[in-house]
Design a protein around this motif. Structure first.
Motif, PDB file in Angstrom:
ATOM      1  N   LYS A 104      -9.160  34.477  25.723  1.00 22.95           N
ATOM      2  CA  LYS A 104      -9.008  34.288  24.284  1.00 22.95           C
ATOM      3  C   LYS A 104     -10.353  34.331  23.591  1.00 22.95           C
ATOM      4  O   LYS A 104     -10.480  34.853  22.478  1.00 22.95           O
ATOM      5  CB  LYS A 104      -8.307  32.956  24.028  1.00 22.95           C
ATOM      6  CG  LYS A 104      -8.027  32.668  22.570  1.00 22.95           C
ATOM      7  CD  LYS A 104      -7.268  31.364  22.410  1.00 22.95           C
ATOM      8  CE  LYS A 104      -6.945  31.093  20.944  1.00 22.95           C
ATOM      9  NZ  LYS A 104      -6.182  29.823  20.788  1.00 22.95           N
ATOM     10  N   GLY A 142      -8.946  38.473  23.754  1.00 26.47           N
ATOM     11  CA  GLY A 142      -7.945  39.019  24.643  1.00 26.47           C
ATOM     12  C   GLY A 142      -8.414  40.204  25.449  1.00 26.47           C
ATOM     13  O   GLY A 142      -7.633  40.822  26.173  1.00 26.47           O
ATOM     14  N   CYS A 143      -9.688  40.533  25.343  1.00 27.11           N
ATOM     15  CA  CYS A 143     -10.248  41.645  26.112  1.00 27.11           C
ATOM     16  C   CYS A 143     -11.058  41.106  27.299  1.00 27.11           C
ATOM     17  O   CYS A 143     -11.601  39.999  27.237  1.00 27.11           O
ATOM     18  CB  CYS A 143     -11.180  42.494  25.236  1.00 27.11           C
ATOM     19  SG  CYS A 143     -10.308  43.421  23.955  1.00 27.11           S
ATOM     20  N   PRO A 144     -11.147  41.906  28.373  1.00 20.66           N
ATOM     21  CA  PRO A 144     -11.997  41.474  29.482  1.00 20.66           C
ATOM     22  C   PRO A 144     -13.462  41.484  29.047  1.00 20.66           C
ATOM     23  O   PRO A 144     -13.864  42.284  28.193  1.00 20.66           O
ATOM     24  CB  PRO A 144     -11.725  42.522  30.565  1.00 20.66           C
ATOM     25  CG  PRO A 144     -11.214  43.716  29.830  1.00 20.66           C
ATOM     26  CD  PRO A 144     -10.478  43.196  28.637  1.00 20.66           C
ATOM     27  N   ALA A 157      -5.547  42.307  30.300  1.00 27.19           N
ATOM     28  CA  ALA A 157      -5.747  40.862  30.205  1.00 27.19           C
ATOM     29  C   ALA A 157      -7.213  40.526  29.977  1.00 27.19           C
ATOM     30  O   ALA A 157      -8.115  41.146  30.558  1.00 27.19           O
ATOM     31  CB  ALA A 157      -5.256  40.178  31.486  1.00 27.19           C
ATOM     32  N   ASP A 177      -4.434  40.254  19.911  1.00 23.24           N
ATOM     33  CA  ASP A 177      -5.136  40.706  21.115  1.00 23.24           C
ATOM     34  C   ASP A 177      -5.806  42.046  20.846  1.00 23.24           C
ATOM     35  O   ASP A 177      -5.145  43.044  20.542  1.00 23.24           O
ATOM     36  CB  ASP A 177      -4.136  40.814  22.266  1.00 23.24           C
ATOM     37  CG  ASP A 177      -4.815  40.844  23.617  1.00 23.24           C
ATOM     38  OD1 ASP A 177      -5.964  41.341  23.702  1.00 23.24           O
ATOM     39  OD2 ASP A 177      -4.209  40.374  24.596  1.00 23.24           O
ATOM     40  N   ASP A 228       3.335  38.859  24.498  1.00 21.73           N
ATOM     41  CA  ASP A 228       2.012  38.910  25.134  1.00 21.73           C
ATOM     42  C   ASP A 228       2.137  39.875  26.306  1.00 21.73           C
ATOM     43  O   ASP A 228       2.425  39.479  27.434  1.00 21.73           O
ATOM     44  CB  ASP A 228       1.595  37.518  25.598  1.00 21.73           C
ATOM     45  CG  ASP A 228       0.276  37.514  26.356  1.00 21.73           C
ATOM     46  OD1 ASP A 228      -0.468  38.510  26.253  1.00 21.73           O
ATOM     47  OD2 ASP A 228      -0.006  36.524  27.070  1.00 21.73           O
ATOM     48  N   ASP A 246       0.007  39.576  21.285  1.00 26.57           N
ATOM     49  CA  ASP A 246      -0.364  40.981  21.087  1.00 26.57           C
ATOM     50  C   ASP A 246      -0.939  41.235  19.696  1.00 26.57           C
ATOM     51  O   ASP A 246      -1.874  42.043  19.538  1.00 26.57           O
ATOM     52  CB  ASP A 246       0.855  41.871  21.312  1.00 26.57           C
ATOM     53  CG  ASP A 246       1.258  41.936  22.774  1.00 26.57           C
ATOM     54  OD1 ASP A 246       0.515  41.383  23.614  1.00 26.57           O
ATOM     55  OD2 ASP A 246       2.306  42.521  23.079  1.00 26.57           O
ATOM     56  N   THR A 248      -3.043  45.508  26.186  1.00 33.04           N
ATOM     57  CA  THR A 248      -2.510  45.986  27.460  1.00 33.04           C
ATOM     58  C   THR A 248      -3.396  45.601  28.644  1.00 33.04           C
ATOM     59  O   THR A 248      -3.070  45.918  29.787  1.00 33.04           O
ATOM     60  CB  THR A 248      -2.339  47.507  27.432  1.00 33.04           C
ATOM     61  OG1 THR A 248      -3.604  48.132  27.195  1.00 33.04           O
ATOM     62  CG2 THR A 248      -1.368  47.912  26.335  1.00 33.04           C
ATOM     63  N   ASP A 267       0.103  41.686  28.118  1.00 32.92           N
ATOM     64  CA  ASP A 267      -0.764  41.606  29.299  1.00 32.92           C
ATOM     65  C   ASP A 267      -0.806  40.217  29.920  1.00 32.92           C
ATOM     66  O   ASP A 267      -1.514  39.995  30.912  1.00 32.92           O
ATOM     67  CB  ASP A 267      -2.178  42.083  28.965  1.00 32.92           C
ATOM     68  CG  ASP A 267      -2.783  41.319  27.791  1.00 32.92           C
ATOM     69  OD1 ASP A 267      -2.289  40.227  27.457  1.00 32.92           O
ATOM     70  OD2 ASP A 267      -3.749  41.843  27.190  1.00 32.92           O
ATOM     71  N   GLY A 268      -0.036  39.269  29.330  1.00 39.57           N
ATOM     72  CA  GLY A 268       0.075  37.939  29.923  1.00 39.57           C
ATOM     73  C   GLY A 268      -1.214  37.144  29.958  1.00 39.57           C
ATOM     74  O   GLY A 268      -1.378  36.278  30.813  1.00 39.57           O
ATOM     75  N   ASP A 269      -2.119  37.405  29.033  1.00 41.16           N
ATOM     76  CA  ASP A 269      -3.403  36.700  29.061  1.00 41.16           C
ATOM     77  C   ASP A 269      -3.422  35.480  28.136  1.00 41.16           C
ATOM     78  O   ASP A 269      -4.465  34.859  27.934  1.00 41.16           O
ATOM     79  CB  ASP A 269      -4.549  37.651  28.708  1.00 41.16           C
ATOM     80  CG  ASP A 269      -4.394  38.305  27.328  1.00 41.16           C
ATOM     81  OD1 ASP A 269      -3.430  37.961  26.611  1.00 41.16           O
ATOM     82  OD2 ASP A 269      -5.228  39.161  26.986  1.00 41.16           O
TER      83      ASP A 269
END
Length: 480
Positions: A323, A327-329, A320, A314, A303, A311, A318, A305-307
């Protein structure tokens, strides 16, 4: 040789009657070799009993009678708790008979005289109970023992019974083969049963009999042929390893198959015998990304970006993001400062106070009023009157689309012709006709409700035809 036949028959009878198992591994043992008979113990004289029985016990050349061939056979079977029972048949030739005769020429300094009775034949048939100290001293090679037994001795043409205390020492070269050394003192009792001999000797001479030979243990069952007897084999049907009590370790990783979660693949003890190719502490069988080190919480996947979204799953590995958004902002498509996930109008800018939707302006309401009032109906009907109505409907729909979360009331009205009941129903029908037309143009149904007001709210006089035409109308009103 007639007595030798008696010995063999006796041996076979005892073997046939013996029913206790030595152990589950090797219940039987056979030993054979050479024996020596020393008659010095039967000679009278000497200072005392100890002097007669113990002194010069290894005067082999002087006192021992040894037949230079295989001269004894023992068959035994273990009876548990370190005890075994066996029978022995032995044969010898007595050419050295020791007597105490200090008056006879040729005696030694102690008064003992050795004579040759003329190659006197010797046969013995004995039973023995043996106690082994091997387990007590915790040895796998050295096997000391004590024994007690009894038997019958054929001495020339005479025969008599004996009681036989003894001791032994066996050296085991393998689990099954050893060198056996033994001695027993055969204390005679009773008189000779037949005949006499022509030399000075007691009627029933006591004597020592020593033996040295090879011993074989056999009879153990090893179904799978792995060298571990079924009694000690936890997996008797499958060949295995001694360190695992006979159970296999197919992949050779030091973990027996029954405890190995991956018995066919070399693995780690910490992972119950399963491999971990990427070294992330997650066994390959449980690792969704076995070639790339990852997190246990994500089944071995990384993972970046640690979110909390692996990966591989996600959409923005890259950056965070939650879910819920892959996995995208969260985006803000319309740039109004309200994230799309919280924005009721993600494509139209609006204030946060209105959940990202624009506030309905007074200009828009005035425009709606003009457009809605320009939608006319035929007298006494819920059908549109003029050809420009579709254009008016399109204009109303476009205005409403700018306010996706605003609620509007579609109001229907009539002129004064007809009864109140008729006009009420007609006004409701006209409101629903307009509502349906707007829904067809993409306005959400839940944002529109239809209501009829009959002839009660005219905008012009009902006394003229022109006034009645304007009263046959609809209104689009913002609901607060």
């Amino acid at each position: 040789m007639k007595h030798l036949n008696k010995i063999l028959v006796a041996v076979m009878m005892v073997v046939g009657l013996s029913s206790h198992a030595q152990d589950s591994n090797n219940p039987w043992a056979i030993s054979f070799g050479a024996n020596a008979v020393d008659t010095k113990a039967s000679a009278d004289g000497g200072k005392n009993w100890l002097d007669r029985h113990v002194t010069t016990p290894f005067a082999v050349k002087k006192n021992w009678n040894i037949l230079p061939s295989v001269s004894y056979l023992t068959v035994s079977r273990f009876i548990g708790d370190n005890f075994s029972f066996g029978v022995t048949g032995s044969v010898n030739k007595i050419n050295k008979f020791v007597t105490f005769s200090p008056e006879t020429p040729g005696h030694d300094s102690r008064g003992y005289h050795v004579t040759n009775p003329g190659d006197l034949m010797y046969y013995g048939a004995d039973g023995i109970i043996r106690y082994s100290f091997m387990n007590l001293i915790n040895s796998k090679i050295i096997d000391p023992s004590l024994s007690i037994g009894g038997g019958y001795t054929f001495f020339g043409d005479s025969s008599y019974g004996t009681v036989n205390p003894g001791a032994g020492l066996t050296f085991w070269f393998t689990d099954n083969i050893g060198l056996e050394l033994a001695t027993k003192y055969k204390k005679s009792f009773g008189d000779r049963t037949e005949g006499d001999v022509d030399f000075a000797t007691p009627d029933a001479p006591s004597h020592f009999q020593h033996s040295a030979g090879i011993i074989f243990k056999f009879g153990g069952k090893d179904t799978d042929g792995d060298g571990i007897y079924d009694k000690d084999d936890a997996c008797p049907e499958v060949a295995g390893l001694k360190e695992f009590n006979g159970c296999p370790d197919t992949d050779g990783d030091g973990i027996q198959d029954s405890a190995d979660a991956c018995p066919d693949v070399f693995g780690l003890a910490a992972l119950n015998g399963c491999p971990d190719t990427d070294g992330d502490g997650v066994a390959d069988k449980d690792d969704d990304c076995p070639e790339v080190a990852g997190l246990a919480a994500l089944r071995g996947c990384p993972d970046a970006d640690g979110d909390g979204v692996a990966d591989k799953d996600d959409k923005c590995p890259t950056v965070a993001g939650p879910k819920e958004n892959g996995g995208c902002p969260w985006p803000d498509t319309d740039g109004d400062g309200v994230l799309d996930k919280d924005d009721d109008c993600p494509t139209v800018a609006g204030p946060a106070s209105n959940r990202g939707c624009p506030e309905v302006t007074s200009e828009a309401l005035d425009n709606l009023k003009v457009q809605a009032r320009s939608v006319y109906f035929h007298s006494g009907k819920a059908t549109f009157k003029t050809a420009d109505v579709p254009g008016r409907l399109d204009a109303i729909a476009e205005i409403l689309k700018n306010y996706p979360n605003a609620k509007f009331s579609i109001q229907g009205h009539t002129d004064s012709d007809g009864s109140d009941e008729f006009n009420q129903k007609l006004s409701e029908d006209r409101a629903n006709v307009l509502r349906d037309a707007l829904i067809e143009r993409g306005i959400k149904a839940e944002n529109l409700n239809a209501v009829g007001f009959g002839e009660g709210t005219p905008v012009e006089t009902n006394k003229t035809g022109a006034g009645k035409a304007k009263n046959r109308r609809t209104e689009v009103i913002l609901q607060k």
